[in-house]
Scaffold this active site. Structure first.
Site, PDB file in Angstrom:
ATOM      1  N   GLU A  26      -4.560   4.393   0.947  1.00 38.25           N
ATOM      2  CA  GLU A  26      -5.023   3.184   0.264  1.00 38.25           C
ATOM      3  C   GLU A  26      -6.422   3.340  -0.328  1.00 38.25           C
ATOM      4  OE1 GLU A  26      -4.997  -0.293   2.733  1.00 38.25           O
ATOM      5  OE2 GLU A  26      -5.821  -1.571   1.155  1.00 38.25           O
ATOM      6  N   ARG A  40      -2.329  -5.708  17.307  1.00 41.72           N
ATOM      7  CA  ARG A  40      -3.380  -5.117  16.470  1.00 41.72           C
ATOM      8  C   ARG A  40      -4.720  -5.823  16.627  1.00 41.72           C
ATOM      9  NH1 ARG A  40      -2.517  -5.005  10.948  1.00 41.72           N
ATOM     10  NH2 ARG A  40      -3.141  -2.862  10.621  1.00 41.72           N
ATOM     11  N   ASN A  49       2.410  -7.588   7.736  1.00 46.30           N
ATOM     12  CA  ASN A  49       2.401  -8.910   7.104  1.00 46.30           C
ATOM     13  C   ASN A  49       3.866  -9.321   6.981  1.00 46.30           C
ATOM     14  OD1 ASN A  49      -0.434  -8.940   6.729  1.00 46.30           O
ATOM     15  ND2 ASN A  49      -0.186  -7.619   4.938  1.00 46.30           N
ATOM     16  N   GLU A  80      -6.190 -12.153   8.272  1.00 42.59           N
ATOM     17  CA  GLU A  80      -5.784 -12.207   6.863  1.00 42.59           C
ATOM     18  C   GLU A  80      -4.637 -13.203   6.658  1.00 42.59           C
ATOM     19  OE1 GLU A  80      -5.180  -8.024   5.874  1.00 42.59           O
ATOM     20  OE2 GLU A  80      -7.325  -7.818   5.466  1.00 42.59           O
ATOM     21  N   ARG A 118       0.830  -1.215   0.000  1.00 41.51           N
ATOM     22  CA  ARG A 118       0.000   0.000   0.000  1.00 41.51           C
ATOM     23  C   ARG A 118       0.861   1.260   0.000  1.00 41.51           C
ATOM     24  NH1 ARG A 118      -3.688  -3.269  -1.766  1.00 41.51           N
ATOM     25  NH2 ARG A 118      -4.386  -4.786  -0.236  1.00 41.51           N
ATOM     26  N   GLU A 124     -14.923  12.106  -0.983  1.00 50.60           N
ATOM     27  CA  GLU A 124     -16.076  11.321  -0.526  1.00 50.60           C
ATOM     28  C   GLU A 124     -17.250  11.468  -1.489  1.00 50.60           C
ATOM     29  OE1 GLU A 124     -17.546  12.375   3.368  1.00 50.60           O
ATOM     30  OE2 GLU A 124     -18.823  10.586   3.473  1.00 50.60           O
ATOM     31  N   TRP A 180     -14.646 -11.342   1.730  1.00 47.10           N
ATOM     32  CA  TRP A 180     -13.999 -10.379   2.633  1.00 47.10           C
ATOM     33  C   TRP A 180     -14.936  -9.638   3.579  1.00 47.10           C
ATOM     34  CZ3 TRP A 180      -8.749 -10.295   2.852  1.00 47.10           C
ATOM     35  CH2 TRP A 180      -8.067 -10.904   1.791  1.00 47.10           C
ATOM     36  N   ASP A 204     -12.114  -0.899   7.564  1.00 43.35           N
ATOM     37  CA  ASP A 204     -10.735  -0.826   7.114  1.00 43.35           C
ATOM     38  C   ASP A 204     -10.424   0.479   6.381  1.00 43.35           C
ATOM     39  OD1 ASP A 204      -8.159  -1.489   6.517  1.00 43.35           O
ATOM     40  OD2 ASP A 204      -8.652  -2.992   5.010  1.00 43.35           O
TER      41      ASP A 204
END
Ligand code: BDP
Length: 719
Positions: free
Chosen positions: A422, A348, A231, A315, A189, A551, A581, A394
């Site tokens: 992102e 987290r 990750n 994830e 990202r 937005e 998801w 998210d």
């Protein structure tokens, strides 16, 4: 080159009179004492003064140290040091016992320094002496460094440096930036080039740039940086191996000079993958011992090591669930390994099922963090901080505030924000995020205790008392604010140059959450783009409008997720609709939105304190901008604005695309007031945004027109 230094470019101030006024004070520099933080402060002050004013300050530190002040050359100076040390000298000099000041600052009474006795390591004061000298005083070395940056900011923004009486304390002990950088040099990202820290498997190859990064980051008060992705792949797992620690330590050394503690994201299965054990069960003694030994070595090699960041059971990442343990078991085991070294576990809460059955409407991803972590409130050790994303999903452009932030009362927390854009235009679109972050920080669920309070541990004593907790249960607060970085190897750091304002602004808010988005934006503009009022007025409007604009042409009314899967850029209304998801909008020919009420939906609304829960429970009381997050409604339902849902979608898409084009017009209006390179490269991004906003407009409008069959009341073209 100034361009490559973001807001620390120190271009010569154009106003000659202002320069002269500053130079009268900044011509002489006295640094009292030694240490890495003081050295960094001195270096930065010299650099800033030279750049902004065009004169090297005379460094009188050595003379002052030797007590050979030349009274004949008396005049103002900048005096920098630990508050205690300077005060001692001050007291002496005021009583005529020593000539330390080299002629500077004498005359300011020692009594004016009385309040600084209680300073913490990071607190600072900026004080004017009677002769115009400026004292930059820190409780500890970090405080001195922040004082220096605070003073430099004053110069850069054209502030008045007479009669200064500033006292500053950070609102939170943890002010953290998380990098999602991979060992191969890529950034998950990341939209600003490659990793600053990693290059083809090597860490710390770009030391000059890392040093500049540390300066920029310290200048906004950040004191913690995690250098690798949450990750954690095999290559980054190996960062804990003794042979890799030398590289990590080199980076940590530079960060430490700027008061920044290095953190590593760790793989919960490292005992297996790196240690060769057969299990990573947190309650297994061999596993705990492996982490203890590994951590001892890490901390031996890296003085002041911050600790670990952990993404577990999320994830596809490994975690304690594999062994039938809970997240407190996992976090506490790591916390025990770090405790003897003063380190912290940042655990987290982004934990949810990413393999859900989309046909099953009862599983609601929004509920997950609260469901997992509320039952564990109070079960975490003192050096565990739970890091909680600002919304329950998210980092969408519009989400309600995560109820977990307000729910946990006996656990240390950090609010997690995403500076990297992102879901907010990936630094190709302009989206100044501070207005959104301010809404999150100010949210209070109806009982007056805001998210900003919760992240600072304020008012939590009341909670402890209520459950009979005594003084021994009160611990030193370690929580605060954390955010995912938006920087990379691009020369302007952030790809879209104006996205620097988000990085800058995050740090400033983490220092003081009650500062306004506009004031912070103006500061950044002055520091990065200069003191031209026309530039400032134009750019601040662009920044302040940009989130609302983004937005208004993307997913409407809080529903989120209408992006292309995987890379998350650009419109794709059904891209995630039939995926595992947990990211749905349920649009059909009658209506759209997710019913999260308690009465008929997933029950998510019930996770809030009573006032907010009641507000979100019904479509009539739910704020318009979150309507589709909380309710499934028909296209012809009327919003509080008086418009129907469908007409709102059409109108805002049309307006949004127009206003995006307006950003470009605004920028063009200041073309000749900006450095050519800055003008050209930002223009390119704004042009791309304007075009791309039309794509969003057209795809969303067509989709909803075709679904609903209801035409635009104003008869505009919908394809
Ligand atoms: C999501 C990102 C993913 C991150 C994840 C996280 O798409 O790349 O790994 O969040 O926060 O937003 O762990």
């Amino acid at each position: 080159e100034a361009y490559e230094q973001a807001w620390l470019g120190y271009r010569r101030l154009e106003d000659e009179a202002l320069r002269a006024r500053y130079a009268a004070v900044c011509g002489r520099l006295i640094v009292v004492g030694e240490g890495a933080g003081l050295a960094s402060a001195r270096l930065e002050l010299r650099r800033a003064i030279k750049g902004l004013l065009g004169c090297e300050p005379v460094d009188l530190s050595a003379e002052a140290e030797a007590g050979v002040g030349d009274e004949g050359a008396a005049g103002p100076a900048i005096v920098v040091g630990l508050a205690d040390a300077v005060r001692d000298i001050w007291v002496k000099s005021a009583s005529g016992a020593a000539g330390m000041h080299a002629g500077a600052g004498a005359g300011a009474g020692a009594t004016e320094m009385s309040d600084i006795g209680t300073f913490g390591d990071e607190d600072y004061a900026i004080r004017s002496g009677n002769d115009g000298s400026v004292y930059l005083l820190g409780g500890g070395e970090k405080g001195v460094l922040y004082a220096a940056f605070g003073f430099i900011r004053l110069l850069q923004t054209g502030g008045d440096i007479r009669g200064l009486q500033t006292v500053e304390r950070p609102a939170y002990p943890l002010r953290m930036i998380d990098h999602w950088d991979n060992a191969d040099g890529s950034v998950e990202r990341g939209y600003a080039g490659g990793s600053l820290f990693f290059n083809d498997g090597r860490l710390g190859e770009r030391m000059d740039r890392i040093r500049d990064y540390a300066r920029l980051t310290a200048s906004i008060g950040i004191n913690a940086v995690a250098v690798n992705n949450v990750n954690v792949h095999a290559e980054e797992t190996r960062l804990l191996a003794p042979e890799r620690l030398a590289d990590v330590a080199r980076v940590a050394d530079v960060l430490r000079e700027y008061g920044i503690a290095l953190y590593l994201s760790v793989n919960f299965a490292a005992p297996i993958e790196l240690g060769g054990l057969v299990t990573a069960d947190p309650l297994d003694t061999a596993v705990a011992a492996w982490w203890r030994d590994t951590t001892d070595e890490v901390c031996r090699r890296i003085p002041g090591f911050g600790g670990y960041v952990v993404k577990a059971d999320s994830e596809h990442r490994p975690g304690p669930f594999t062994y039938g343990r809970d997240h407190a078991d996992g976090a506490n085991m790591l916390a025990d390994a770090l405790a003897p070294h003063g380190g912290t576990v940042i655990w987290r809460c982004f934990v949810y099922d990413c393999k859900q059955d989309w046909r099953d409407r009862r599983t609601d991803r929004a509920c997950a963090a609260h469901d997992h972590f509320m039952p564990l409130d109070g079960a975490f050790h003192d050096n565990v901080v739970l890091q909680i994303k600002h919304g329950p999903m998210d980092f969408q452009v519009r989400e309600p505030v995560s109820p977990l932030l307000l729910g946990l009362r006996r656990t240390q927390i950090a609010l997690e924000l995403q500076v990297t854009q992102e879901y907010t235009g990936q630094q190709r679109h302009l989206c100044y995020l501070l207005p959104m972050w301010k809404e999150v920080l100010d949210f209070d669920g109806g009982d007056g205790r805001t998210v900003a309070d919760a992240a600072g541990g304020l008012k939590r004593e009341a909670g402890l008392e209520a459950r009979g907790g005594g003084a021994d249960e009160r611990r030193e607060w370690r929580g605060g604010l954390a955010a995912v970085a938006n920087v990379g190897t691009d020369l302007n750091w952030t790809g879209h140059l104006l996205a620097q304002a988000n990085w800058y602004g995050f740090g400033r808010l983490a220092w003081n959450p009650s500062a306004s988005a506009e004031a912070i934006g103006r500061e950044w503009i002055r520091m990065a783009l200069g003191l031209d009022p026309t530039v400032e007025e134009t750019v601040i409007r662009m920044l302040m409008d940009s989130h609302a604009i983004y937005e208004s042409y993307t997913a409407p009314l809080g529903v989120g997720w209408m992006v292309n899967p995987n890379h998350h850029y650009g419109p794709n209304v059904d891209g995630y609709e039939y995926s595992p998801w947990g990211t749905y909008h349920y649009a059909d020919r009658y209506g759209i939105g997710v019913d999260r009420s308690v009465a008929t939906g997933t029950g998510y609304a019930g996770q809030y304190p009573a006032f907010a829960a009641a507000m979100y429970e019904t479509p009539q009381t739910c704020p318009d901008e979150l309507l589709l997050f909380f309710h499934h409604v028909s296209y012809d339902m009327r919003l509080k604005s008086g418009k129907t849902v469908i007409q709102h979608i059409y109108d805002t898409r049309f307006e949004g695309a127009e206003r995006a084009a307006g950003l470009l017009t605004s920028w063009d209006s200041i073309a000749d007031r900006l450095p050519a390179r800055v003008y050209v490269e930002v223009r390119e991004r704004l042009a791309c945004q304007a075009e791309h906003a039309q794509e969003w407009r057209d795809q969303l409008n067509s989709y909803f027109y075709r679904k609903s069959g209801i035409p635009d009341a104003r008869g505009r073209t919908i394809y």
